[in-house]
Motif scaffolding. Structure first.
Motif, short mmCIF file in Angstrom:
data_model
loop_
_atom_site.label_atom_id
_atom_site.label_comp_id
_atom_site.label_asym_id
_atom_site.label_seq_id
_atom_site.Cartn_x
_atom_site.Cartn_y
_atom_site.Cartn_z
N GLY A 105 4.63 17.08 21.86
CA GLY A 105 4.99 16.61 23.16
C GLY A 105 6.22 15.82 23.78
N VAL A 106 6.31 15.92 24.82
CA VAL A 106 7.68 14.25 25.26
C VAL A 106 6.83 12.98 25.78
CG1 VAL A 106 9.04 15.41 25.56
CG2 VAL A 106 7.51 15.37 27.06
N GLY A 107 5.17 13.11 25.33
CA GLY A 107 4.12 12.25 26.22
C GLY A 107 2.64 12.20 25.78
N LEU A 108 1.95 11.05 25.91
CA LEU A 108 0.50 11.39 25.48
C LEU A 108 0.45 9.82 26.11
CD1 LEU A 108 -1.57 13.51 23.84
CD2 LEU A 108 -1.52 11.72 22.37
N ALA A 109 -1.25 10.46 26.84
CA ALA A 109 -1.55 9.19 27.37
C ALA A 109 -2.88 9.40 26.72
CB ALA A 109 -2.06 9.96 28.88
N ALA A 110 -4.05 7.46 26.72
CA ALA A 110 -4.72 7.66 25.83
C ALA A 110 -6.27 8.09 26.30
CB ALA A 110 -5.28 6.15 25.95
N PRO A 111 -6.42 8.41 27.85
CA PRO A 111 -7.32 9.67 28.40
C PRO A 111 -6.97 10.92 27.54
CG PRO A 111 -6.79 8.59 30.39
CD PRO A 111 -5.38 8.13 29.31
N GLN A 112 -5.92 11.74 27.12
CA GLN A 112 -5.53 12.88 26.21
C GLN A 112 -6.54 12.98 25.63
OE1 GLN A 112 -1.25 13.02 27.89
NE2 GLN A 112 -1.96 15.47 27.86
N VAL A 113 -6.33 11.81 24.64
CA VAL A 113 -7.41 11.83 22.75
C VAL A 113 -9.09 11.06 23.42
CG1 VAL A 113 -5.33 11.88 21.65
CG2 VAL A 113 -6.07 9.32 22.62
N GLY A 114 -9.06 11.34 24.99
CA GLY A 114 -10.18 10.88 24.86
C GLY A 114 -10.47 8.83 25.08
N VAL A 115 -9.47 8.62 25.82
CA VAL A 115 -10.17 6.46 25.38
C VAL A 115 -9.49 6.92 26.95
CG1 VAL A 115 -9.42 4.60 24.34
CG2 VAL A 115 -9.29 6.64 23.04
N GLY A 116 -10.06 5.88 27.84
CA GLY A 116 -9.91 5.24 28.62
C GLY A 116 -9.44 4.40 29.43
N LEU A 117 -8.15 4.53 28.82
CA LEU A 117 -7.27 3.24 29.07
C LEU A 117 -5.35 3.65 29.81
CD1 LEU A 117 -8.27 0.82 25.78
CD2 LEU A 117 -8.90 0.48 27.93
N ARG A 118 -5.28 2.45 29.45
CA ARG A 118 -4.48 2.65 30.91
C ARG A 118 -3.13 2.43 29.83
NH1 ARG A 118 -4.54 4.29 35.85
NH2 ARG A 118 -2.46 3.34 36.36
N ILE A 119 -2.06 3.76 29.30
CA ILE A 119 -1.88 3.43 27.57
C ILE A 119 -1.17 4.60 27.86
CG2 ILE A 119 -1.04 3.36 25.37
CD1 ILE A 119 -3.94 0.99 25.09
N CYS A 155 2.00 21.10 29.66
CA CYS A 155 0.48 19.95 28.95
C CYS A 155 0.16 19.99 28.48
CB CYS A 155 -0.15 19.31 30.32
SG CYS A 155 -1.78 17.87 30.31
N LEU A 156 -0.22 18.72 27.24
CA LEU A 156 -0.64 18.60 26.19
C LEU A 156 -2.38 18.95 26.44
CD1 LEU A 156 1.02 16.36 23.46
CD2 LEU A 156 0.88 18.78 23.97
N SER A 157 -2.79 18.45 27.74
CA SER A 157 -4.54 19.35 27.83
C SER A 157 -4.72 20.46 28.97
CB SER A 157 -5.23 17.57 28.97
OG SER A 157 -4.61 17.08 28.02
N PHE A 158 -3.33 21.13 29.29
CA PHE A 158 -3.72 22.39 29.66
C PHE A 158 -2.37 23.46 28.54
CE2 PHE A 158 -3.69 26.00 32.59
CZ PHE A 158 -4.78 25.96 32.79
N PRO A 159 -2.63 23.34 27.16
CA PRO A 159 -1.76 23.37 26.27
C PRO A 159 -1.60 25.89 27.02
CG PRO A 159 -4.14 23.83 25.17
CD PRO A 159 -4.07 23.16 26.49
N GLY A 195 -5.90 10.23 36.52
CA GLY A 195 -7.05 11.07 36.38
C GLY A 195 -6.87 12.53 36.89
N THR A 196 -5.26 13.13 37.05
CA THR A 196 -4.61 14.06 37.82
C THR A 196 -4.17 13.94 36.47
OG1 THR A 196 -4.12 12.61 39.66
CG2 THR A 196 -2.90 14.48 38.90
N ILE A 197 -4.39 15.73 36.19
CA ILE A 197 -3.44 16.50 35.29
C ILE A 197 -2.65 16.91 36.15
CG2 ILE A 197 -3.85 18.85 33.43
CD1 ILE A 197 -5.90 17.01 33.34
N TYR A 198 -1.55 17.56 36.02
CA TYR A 198 -0.32 18.10 36.34
C TYR A 198 -1.10 19.92 37.50
CZ TYR A 198 1.37 21.77 34.04
OH TYR A 198 1.44 23.31 32.73
N ILE A 199 -1.50 20.41 36.66
CA ILE A 199 -2.29 21.69 37.09
C ILE A 199 -2.89 20.87 38.52
CG2 ILE A 199 -2.12 22.86 35.84
CD1 ILE A 199 -5.16 22.79 35.58
N ASP A 200 -3.53 19.96 38.55
CA ASP A 200 -4.05 19.32 39.54
C ASP A 200 -2.83 19.07 41.15
OD1 ASP A 200 -6.02 18.92 38.66
OD2 ASP A 200 -5.74 17.00 37.98
N ARG A 201 -1.22 19.43 40.58
CA ARG A 201 -0.75 18.86 42.20
C ARG A 201 0.22 20.56 42.03
NH1 ARG A 201 0.40 14.27 43.53
NH2 ARG A 201 0.02 12.06 41.23
N ILE A 202 0.26 21.71 41.18
CA ILE A 202 0.86 22.95 41.48
C ILE A 202 0.51 23.79 42.91
CG2 ILE A 202 1.26 22.83 38.94
CD1 ILE A 202 -0.80 25.34 38.83
#
Length: 188
Positions: A44-58, A99-103, A148-155
């Motif tokens: 991937g070209v990016g990964l947010a902590a929530p994507q690996v189950g951690v609810g932190l702003r990283i 998105c890695l969370s909608f692979p 808490g937004t995934i790109y498919i929420d915006r399509i």
């Protein structure tokens, strides 16, 4: 370091705002190292902590431009400013993202062409990134995850319906769905 399971759309951590990081601890450093390894393995070209189950702003990011110049880093507690998005429909050839969370899928989405992101790095040093084009898209995409937004929420509505059919067919859209890069086949 370890490759972590990536949460799939429907898992609650992906749909809730992430909490600020108060202090960079050894656990946070280990998490970021694992996020880089997971992002690279996905790939991937990016990964947010929530994507690996951690609810932190990283989030972490990595992108190589057409000249082969690498661009890689992490941002803790980012803030995002962007130019207004151009009106109109996105071009499916130049404005699609995945998105890695909608692979395994991608959909057109109009994003701002220029952004400024501020935050800090693992050493607590200030970070300021001003980018355009795909790099701006990456910053917006990962920042969305922290809210808490995934790109498919915006399509578009039509693409949303397609995404829902894909999700249902693959058994996504429920808590606990995840995949592990290098182990799971998520494109089936």
């Amino acid at each position: 370091m370890a490759i972590l399971p990536i949460r799939i759309w429907g898992d609650p951590v992906l749909h809730a705002p992430a909490e600020s990081v108060e202090t960079v601890t050894e656990e946070i450093r280990a998490l970021v190292a694992d996020m880089y390894e997971t992002m690279d393995a996905a790939p991937g070209v990016g990964l947010a902590a929530p994507q690996v189950g951690v609810g932190l702003r990283i989030y972490t990011y990595a992108y190589e431009d057409d000249e082969g110049s690498p661009w890689r880093g992490e941002i803790i507690n980012p803030e995002l400013w962007m130019t207004p998005t151009e009106p109109g429909d996105p071009d499916p050839d130049t404005e699609s993202e995945g998105c890695l969370s909608f692979p395994g899928e991608s959909f057109p989405l109009r994003r701002s062409d220029r952004v400024v992101v501020t935050g800090s790095d693992l050493e607590g040093e200030p970070v300021r990134i001003e980018v355009s084009g795909w790099r701006a898209r990456i910053m917006q995409h990962e920042f969305d995850h922290l809210d808490g937004t995934i790109y498919i929420d915006r399509i578009s509505e039509r693409d949303w319906k397609t995404a829902q059919k894909i999700s249902k067919k693959r058994g996504w859209g429920r808590p606990g769905s995840s995949w592990i890069p290098g182990i799971d086949d998520v494109d089936a």
